[in-house]
Structure formats: structure tokens, C-alpha cells
Design an enzyme around this catalytic site. Structure first.
Site, mmCIF file in Angstrom:
data_model
loop_
_atom_site.group_PDB
_atom_site.id
_atom_site.type_symbol
_atom_site.label_atom_id
_atom_site.label_comp_id
_atom_site.label_asym_id
_atom_site.label_seq_id
_atom_site.Cartn_x
_atom_site.Cartn_y
_atom_site.Cartn_z
ATOM 1 N N LEU A 22 0.877 -1.376 0.032
ATOM 2 C CA LEU A 22 -0.193 -0.102 -0.040
ATOM 3 C C LEU A 22 0.982 1.222 0.099
ATOM 4 C CD1 LEU A 22 -2.854 -1.072 2.561
ATOM 5 C CD2 LEU A 22 -2.720 -1.193 -0.018
ATOM 6 N N GLY A 26 9.541 6.596 5.396
ATOM 7 C CA GLY A 26 9.577 6.859 6.901
ATOM 8 C C GLY A 26 10.181 5.579 7.554
ATOM 9 N N GLY A 28 8.840 2.354 7.597
ATOM 10 C CA GLY A 28 8.558 0.956 6.903
ATOM 11 C C GLY A 28 7.824 0.983 6.000
ATOM 12 N N ASP A 138 -0.377 15.711 13.048
ATOM 13 C CA ASP A 138 -0.022 15.512 11.697
ATOM 14 C C ASP A 138 -1.601 15.480 10.813
ATOM 15 O OD1 ASP A 138 1.444 15.784 9.269
ATOM 16 O OD2 ASP A 138 2.003 13.632 9.129
#
Length: 569
Positions: A22, A26, A28, A138
Site C-alpha cells: 500500500l 519513513g 517502514g 499531523d
């Protein structure tokens, strides 16, 4: 958008059979997984090289703990996790719909009523986040997934407890420029509370209703400056007095510079948008028809799952796209470098499966694209890259018994971010182009990356070095050089090793836009780590008389000097 599993990807994680990728970036990779009961999940796995680093593992534990503490119908729930595994992982419920950002780009701004309902549901999610003592930090369009029954707030990767000491440096800006609060823009770590999320929510809602961020776009430092000092651009957003607190008023309240002047998530839910309450258990008619159709199309695309056994890169009998080699080249970014250098090893990746490897085979013709500034202010670098590509292709074509021939096709963008998209489209539409070298600067690269991503056309850059180019998840971008921030680190190391350094001077020349910001930030962070914070000054773009700034720095007693800007400066 999902992609196929790579040969190096595991077959299963924590009882989840992995079906597709998907996204990656960052900490992983995020996979689409399916449990033994058939339930779909988004499974985030830390990359192996980071799993043994204490800071990364601690951050992942924090993310798991944060996400498990939030219970809201509008926040994606955690379905499983193992932060102590050899490959730490976190699974959440899978939402097949697009992000808010994708919906606005694809279908335009949402109607006022839709945005009001969106605001009500996201405020309810944030209410639960804040109730357990967390700050998301965020809230942005990419972290809101759309479904017919409402939005889902995702990604607690940088969430932390309001009273917790951040693992990251207190001088580091955390969040997404354009959707962060003034407190985040000024890296006031200790001041980041729930009100910071409310400011970001205001930015998100303004974007949803207008199609543009309220503090504009452009260089990161300019975005941060406008966030702290300028009023938001809310032009064209109409008041809707007939529905109680109108959206325009709500946006002004959320975007107040002083955190104390902003409403709480609870106040938004129960007072400001109370009339937009979501019915319990009933259908929610909150989105326009074209967005609903887009969600349905995206859901159908994402749920068209591959067969469980076996997992293959190219299933036999699948229809080939218009440019088959282009898709295969993307499967191994290293092959793009080999091709650009004229290596016959790329033939193993590019050849058709049913093409005999004999001398009787017809010669194939492919092309390397060069998008560069060939006529503008950076034409020296652009023309040098074109000559390098032509030399490599010429050397390759001179080989005997080569399986295919190469040509070079150019697209001159003049170093302009306005001209860059058209130049990119010229190469994307050419089915013979298998990879592109360029562009020549950060600004043009930012403009064209989404287009190259959408076309699965590899883009290899030797000029662009902005951190923002590698901070996002791009499927087709390879930065063939260290970032500008990393290249500036040796300056700080040199000063730290120099005896007697007490007060370095640092000039950030905004003529260099993103380049100067990254260099200044990288140098500043490292110098502070050595305990010798610099004396910083910022020069507005195109400033010619710098004598007052230099005089001020000398008067302050600087004993060394760093210039963050282009060589011409």
C-alpha cells in the site's frame, strides 16, 4: 494505490497473509494483509535496518500505544500489533477509499455542507485523541481516508502524549508544512497541545472547501513564515449563516495564531457544529455524487485482490500495458541506472517474455528521456547532463550484438516550475521512453513527481536534493545524490572540530528557496547538537546589499561564517 509485492517482501506477518504493497517510506512498509478469517488489514512493518535502533523501536512502541488508546468511529482502529517482534508490526482496519487529498485533486473542492459534516466527524475523532492525553500532530488531507459512511483519521506515527518528552529534537519541525500550527512551525515542542491539532484541522477544512492550503504553497521556509505571521487565505469561501455558526467563522476561530483563542474539539462537536450531528446507525448522505462514485471506483480497484497462491510479479496471460518495459523497469529501480549507463544487463529486465534471445530477433528501439533546464538560468548543469546521457548512449550503441538500441529524447523546461509539467507530459506520452534523467532543480522536481508517479515512469535526479522530495512516498523517484541537508553536515563537523569556535554566523539566502532552507536547517541542527548554536540571519530573495546583515553579524561577535545559498550569492 496498491502495488505488487517485491521478491524481498515476506509472505506473511503476524498471522496476516500479505497481498500487496500500500505504500512505503519513513519507518517502514505498509502492506495489504488478510487474516485467516478473511478480514482485510493495513499492516505496517518497520524496515529491518531500523528495527534494532532504540529510537525507532521506541517511536514505534509509542505509535502502537497511542493508536490503541483511541476509540472513535472516525479513527481507524488497531486490530493487532507486536512492537517487540524481530520485524515490529502494527495492523489497522483497512479502508479502501481514497484520501481527502486525492478526492479534492480528482473531483475538486467539496460543498460547504460536506465540509461541515467532515469537520464535525474529524472533531469527534480528535476529541477522543485528546481525551486520552494525546496530540496527533499531523492532521492533513493525506491522513484522512474517505468512506461513504464517513472519514477515518489515520497515522498516529508522530502522535505523542501531551506531557511526554519528544524523542525528536525540540528544534525539529514535526508535521507537514501547510497543515501545521504556528507552534509546530516555530518548533515549540513543549507548547504543542490539543490546540495545535485544531489549527491543523482548520487548514484541512479550508483546503477541502477551497481546493488550496490556506497559507499557500512553495518553499518550506516561506510556508512556515506565512503560517506564523500571515493571515490565512480564505477568499471565495462563502458564509452560510442559515446553518448556525457559518464555516467561515469556524475557520477563523480554528486558525487563530494564539492557541488559547482556538476552540476545543469538544466545543466544535457540541456547540459550533452541533447541527451537523451524525445520525447513529443510519446512512450518512454527506458527499456529492461524483466523490461517492470515485470512492466506489477506488474501493473496487483496491479490493480486486490477487490470488493467494502463488505470489508472482507477472502472472501469465495478463494483458501487457502499452509500454511493458516501463512497468518492469519500475520493479527494480537499479535497472534504470543500468539502462541509463548503457548496460546490456537491463535487457534481462526489459525484454518480452516470449521474445527469443537469438540474432534473428528484430532490434528493439528504446529511449532515455532528459528533462532539464536547457535554456534557462541553470542551463550549464542541464546541458551537461544531456551531454552525459548522449555519451553513455553512444558508447552503448557502439557495442556489437546489442539486443536493442537507445536514443536520447529531451524536454526543456527552462528551469521553470510553470513549464515543467508540460515537459514531463511530453516524455510520459512517448511510449519509447523507459526512464528520465532530471529535472535540474527542486522546484521543477516537486511539480512533476506526481505525474511521473502516475505513469510508473522512473525519474532519476542528480541535481535535486530537497528533503521534501524524499520525505513523501514516491514510487518512481530515485535521488542519485545526498540531500542538501546532508551535504551541509560537514560544515558543522568542521566547525565543531575547530578549536575556539563559539559563535558561528549563518546566513540563509532565500534566493535559493528550498536549497537554502535545507542547508540552513541541517547545519543548525548539527551545530546545536555540538553545543555551538549559530547566530542566524535571513536575507530576502534577490537582496543585493547585504552589508547591513554582515555588519550586524560582525557586531554580534561571530568567529566563523556559513552561507546557505547558491554559488552566485
Amino acid at each position: 494505490m496498491s502495488g505488487p509485492l517485491l521478491p524481498t517482501d515476506p509472505a506473511s506477518i503476524g498471522g496476516h497473509r500479505l497481498l500487496a504493497r500500500l505504500g512505503a517510506g519513513g519507518m517502514g512498509v505498509v502492506y495489504l494483509g488478510r487474516t485467516e478469517a478473511g478480514t482485510l488489514a493495513a499492516v505496517k512493518v518497520i524496515q529491518a535496518e531500523y528495527a534494532d535502533e532504540p529510537d525507532f523501536r521506541a517511536r514505534f512502541r509509542r505509535e502502537v500505544a497511542a493508536a490503541r488508546r483511541v476509540t472513535s468511529p472516525w479513527a481507524v482502529p488497531v486490530t493487532g500489533a507486536d512492537p517487540d517482534a524481530a520485524a515490529p508490526w502494527l495492523a489497522t482496519a483497512f479502508v479502501p477509499g481514497p484520501s481527502l487529498g486525492e478526492a479534492v485533486v480528482g473531483h475538486g473542492p467539496l460543498p460547504v455542507r460536506s465540509v461541515r459534516v467532515l469537520g464535525r466527524m474529524l472533531a469527534a475523532a480528535l476529541r477522543e485523541v485528546h481525551a486520552v492525553g494525546l496530540v496527533h500532530r499531523d492532521v492533513k488531507p493525506a491522513n484522512v481516508l474517505l468512506a461513504v459512511d464517513g472519514p477515518r483519521l489515520i497515522d498516529f506515527g508522530i502522535a505523542r502524549a501531551a506531557d511526554e518528552t519528544a524523542i525528536t529534537s525540540t528544534d525539529l519541525v514535526v508535521g507537514t508544512p501547510g497543515f501545521l500550527s504556528p507552534e509546530q512551525a516555530e518548533a515549540r515542542g513543549a507548547a504543542l497541545g490539543p490546540a495545535s491539532d485544531i489549527f491543523s484541522l482548520g487548514c484541512l477544512l479550508a483546503y477541502a472547501v477551497s481546493g488550496r492550503p490556506p497559507f499557500g504553497t512553495g518553499a518550506v521556509d516561506a510556508l512556515l513564515y506565512r503560517t506564523v505571521h500571515d493571515e490565512p487565505d480564505l477568499e471565495g469561501i462563502e458564509a452560510d449563516e442559515d446553518t448556525g455558526t457559518d464555516l467561515l467563522t469556524l475557520l477563523h476561530l480554528c486558525l487563530a495564531k494564539d492557541p488559547a483563542d482556538r476552540p476545543t474539539a469538544e466545543q466544535i462537536c457540541t456547540v459550533l457544529l452541533a447541527e451537523d450531528a451524525v445520525p447513529k446507525g443510519g446512512p450518512i448522505d454527506w458527499l456529492p455524487d461524483d466523490v461517492v462514485r470515485g470512492i466506489a471506483d477506488r474501493s473496487a480497484e483496491m479490493l480486486a485482490l490477487p490470488d493467494i497462491e502463488p505470489t508472482v510479479a507477472d502472472a501469465p496471460g495478463d494483458a501487457e500495458p502499452a509500454s511493458p518495459g516501463r512497468r518492469r523497469l519500475l520493479m527494480a529501480s537499479g535497472a534504470a541506472l543500468l539502462l541509463a549507463a548503457g548496460s546490456t544487463a537491463a535487457w534481462a529486465v526489459l525484454r518480452d517474455d516470449d521474445t527469443p534471445g537469438t540474432s534473428a530477433s528484430p532490434t528493439r528501439h528504446w529511449a532515455i528521456g532528459v528533462q532539464a533546464d536547457l535554456s534557462g538560468p541553470q542551463r550549464t548543469a542541464g546541458q551537461a547532463q544531456e551531454r552525459g546521457a548522449r555519451l553513455a548512449v553512444e558508447q552503448y550503441n557502439s557495442r556489437r550484438n546489442k539486443p536493442f538500441t537507445l536514443t536520447v529524447k529531451t524536454a526543456d523546461d527552462g528551469g521553470s516550475d510553470v513549464r515543467a509539467p508540460a515537459a514531463a507530459e511530453k516524455l510520459i506520452q512517448d511510449a519509447d521512453v523507459l526512464a528520465v534523467l532530471g529535472p535540474s532543480n527542486n522546484e521543477t522536481a516537486v511539480k512533476v513527481l506526481p505525474a511521473y508517479d502516475g505513469a510508473f515512469l522512473p525519474l532519476l535526479s542528480v541535481s535535486s536534493g530537497a528533503l521534501l522530495l524524499t520525505s513523501a512516498e514516491h514510487r518512481s523517484y530515485l535521488q542519485c545524490r545526498p540531500s542538501d541537508a546532508l551535504m551541509s553536515f560537514p560544515l558543522a563537523v568542521r566547525l565543531a572540530q575547530r578549536k575556539g569556535t563559539r559563535l558561528p554566523g549563518l546566513i540563509q539566502d532565500r534566493t535559493a528557496q528550498t536549497y537554502s532552507w535545507d542547508c540552513a536547517q541541517g547545519t543548525t541542527l548539527l551545530l546545536r547538537g555540538y553545543g555551538i548554536p549559530p547566530y542566524p540571519r535571513v536575507i530576502p530573495a534577490n537582496t543585493r546589499n547585504v552589508k547591513p546583515v554582515v555588519t550586524d553579524m560582525l557586531r554580534a561577535g561571530i568567529d566563523s561564517f556559513i552561507y546557505a545559498g547558491y554559488a552566485q550569492g
